[in-house]
Design a protein around this motif. Structure first.
Motif, PDB file in Angstrom:
ATOM      1  N   LEU A  63       2.112  55.085 122.155  1.00 12.02           N
ATOM      2  CA  LEU A  63       3.175  55.009 121.201  1.00 12.02           C
ATOM      3  C   LEU A  63       4.498  55.141 122.348  1.00 12.02           C
ATOM      4  CD1 LEU A  63       2.562  57.008 118.123  1.00 12.02           C
ATOM      5  CD2 LEU A  63       2.908  54.740 118.128  1.00 12.02           C
ATOM      6  N   TYR A  64       4.492  55.673 123.456  1.00 11.14           N
ATOM      7  CA  TYR A  64       5.676  55.728 124.238  1.00 11.14           C
ATOM      8  C   TYR A  64       6.052  54.491 124.817  1.00 11.14           C
ATOM      9  CZ  TYR A  64       8.413  56.515 128.339  1.00 11.14           C
ATOM     10  OH  TYR A  64       9.378  56.355 129.107  1.00 11.14           O
ATOM     11  N   PHE A  65       4.915  53.700 125.271  1.00  8.25           N
ATOM     12  CA  PHE A  65       5.188  52.157 125.944  1.00  8.25           C
ATOM     13  C   PHE A  65       5.287  51.218 124.796  1.00  8.25           C
ATOM     14  CE2 PHE A  65       3.008  54.447 129.551  1.00  8.25           C
ATOM     15  CZ  PHE A  65       4.104  54.267 130.484  1.00  8.25           C
ATOM     16  N   ALA A  66       4.723  51.514 123.771  1.00 14.40           N
ATOM     17  CA  ALA A  66       4.820  50.365 122.752  1.00 14.40           C
ATOM     18  C   ALA A  66       6.232  50.685 122.158  1.00 14.40           C
ATOM     19  CB  ALA A  66       3.823  50.471 121.659  1.00 14.40           C
ATOM     20  N   SER A  67       6.638  51.932 121.622  1.00 18.46           N
ATOM     21  CA  SER A  67       7.943  51.972 121.180  1.00 18.46           C
ATOM     22  C   SER A  67       8.930  51.571 122.046  1.00 18.46           C
ATOM     23  CB  SER A  67       8.171  53.364 120.395  1.00 18.46           C
ATOM     24  OG  SER A  67       8.246  54.218 121.633  1.00 18.46           O
ATOM     25  N   LYS A  68       8.869  51.752 123.338  1.00 14.73           N
ATOM     26  CA  LYS A  68       9.868  51.418 124.337  1.00 14.73           C
ATOM     27  C   LYS A  68       9.974  50.021 124.202  1.00 14.73           C
ATOM     28  CE  LYS A  68      11.186  52.091 129.239  1.00 14.73           C
ATOM     29  NZ  LYS A  68      11.472  50.596 129.317  1.00 14.73           N
ATOM     30  N   ALA A  69       8.953  49.201 124.552  1.00 14.92           N
ATOM     31  CA  ALA A  69       9.125  47.976 124.815  1.00 14.92           C
ATOM     32  C   ALA A  69       9.248  46.960 123.553  1.00 14.92           C
ATOM     33  CB  ALA A  69       7.600  47.385 125.497  1.00 14.92           C
ATOM     34  N   TYR A  70       8.616  47.399 122.522  1.00 11.92           N
ATOM     35  CA  TYR A  70       8.770  46.581 121.193  1.00 11.92           C
ATOM     36  C   TYR A  70       9.845  47.098 120.274  1.00 11.92           C
ATOM     37  CZ  TYR A  70       4.361  44.629 122.866  1.00 11.92           C
ATOM     38  OH  TYR A  70       3.270  44.157 123.872  1.00 11.92           O
ATOM     39  N   ILE A  71       9.917  48.194 120.161  1.00  7.28           N
ATOM     40  CA  ILE A  71      11.097  48.808 119.147  1.00  7.28           C
ATOM     41  C   ILE A  71      12.376  48.980 119.583  1.00  7.28           C
ATOM     42  CG2 ILE A  71      11.656  50.561 117.560  1.00  7.28           C
ATOM     43  CD1 ILE A  71       8.664  51.217 117.257  1.00  7.28           C
ATOM     44  N   PHE A  72      12.489  49.691 120.690  1.00  8.56           N
ATOM     45  CA  PHE A  72      13.927  50.123 121.119  1.00  8.56           C
ATOM     46  C   PHE A  72      14.573  49.012 122.036  1.00  8.56           C
ATOM     47  CE2 PHE A  72      11.845  54.302 120.651  1.00  8.56           C
ATOM     48  CZ  PHE A  72      12.433  54.637 119.474  1.00  8.56           C
ATOM     49  N   GLU A  73      13.773  48.502 122.869  1.00 12.67           N
ATOM     50  CA  GLU A  73      14.135  47.294 123.908  1.00 12.67           C
ATOM     51  C   GLU A  73      14.087  46.062 123.131  1.00 12.67           C
ATOM     52  OE1 GLU A  73      12.290  47.315 127.765  1.00 12.67           O
ATOM     53  OE2 GLU A  73      13.379  49.304 128.152  1.00 12.67           O
ATOM     54  N   GLY A  74      12.930  45.660 122.350  1.00 13.45           N
ATOM     55  CA  GLY A  74      12.917  44.433 121.954  1.00 13.45           C
ATOM     56  C   GLY A  74      13.540  44.238 120.617  1.00 13.45           C
TER      57      GLY A  74
END
Length: 86
Positions: free
Chosen positions: A29-40
């Motif tokens: 969830l850390y990497f997914a939320s960082k890449a897709y939610i917060f940055e993407g």
């Protein structure tokens, strides 16, 4: 003796399941939320996305721990009731 062995196997299986969950879910969830939610999706900077993704991971750890305590408590009380009926 056999009832104790089944109880031990069930307890070990529960512990291993929540151990795997504790390792994979917060990291994923850390990497997914960082890449897709917060940055993407939200277009945040690297610095901000690290911070918010870490919050997501910490909250996930607490949720998994709470679920483990709940399951362990219910499993222990169920085994206690079954042992008391004998």
């Amino acid at each position: 003796y056999f009832r104790n062995e089944g109880s031990l196997t069930s307890t070990l299986r529960t512990l291993l399941f929540f151990t795997a969950l504790m390792i994979t879910l917060p990291v994923g969830l850390y990497f997914a939320s960082k890449a897709y939610i917060f940055e993407g999706t939200l277009g945040m900077s690297d610095r901000d996305s690290y911070f918010y993704a870490a919050i997501i991971a910490v909250v996930t750890v607490h949720v998994v721990l709470a679920l483990f305590v709940y399951v362990a408590w219910n499993e222990g009380s169920r085994q206690w009731r079954e042992g008391k009926q004998d």
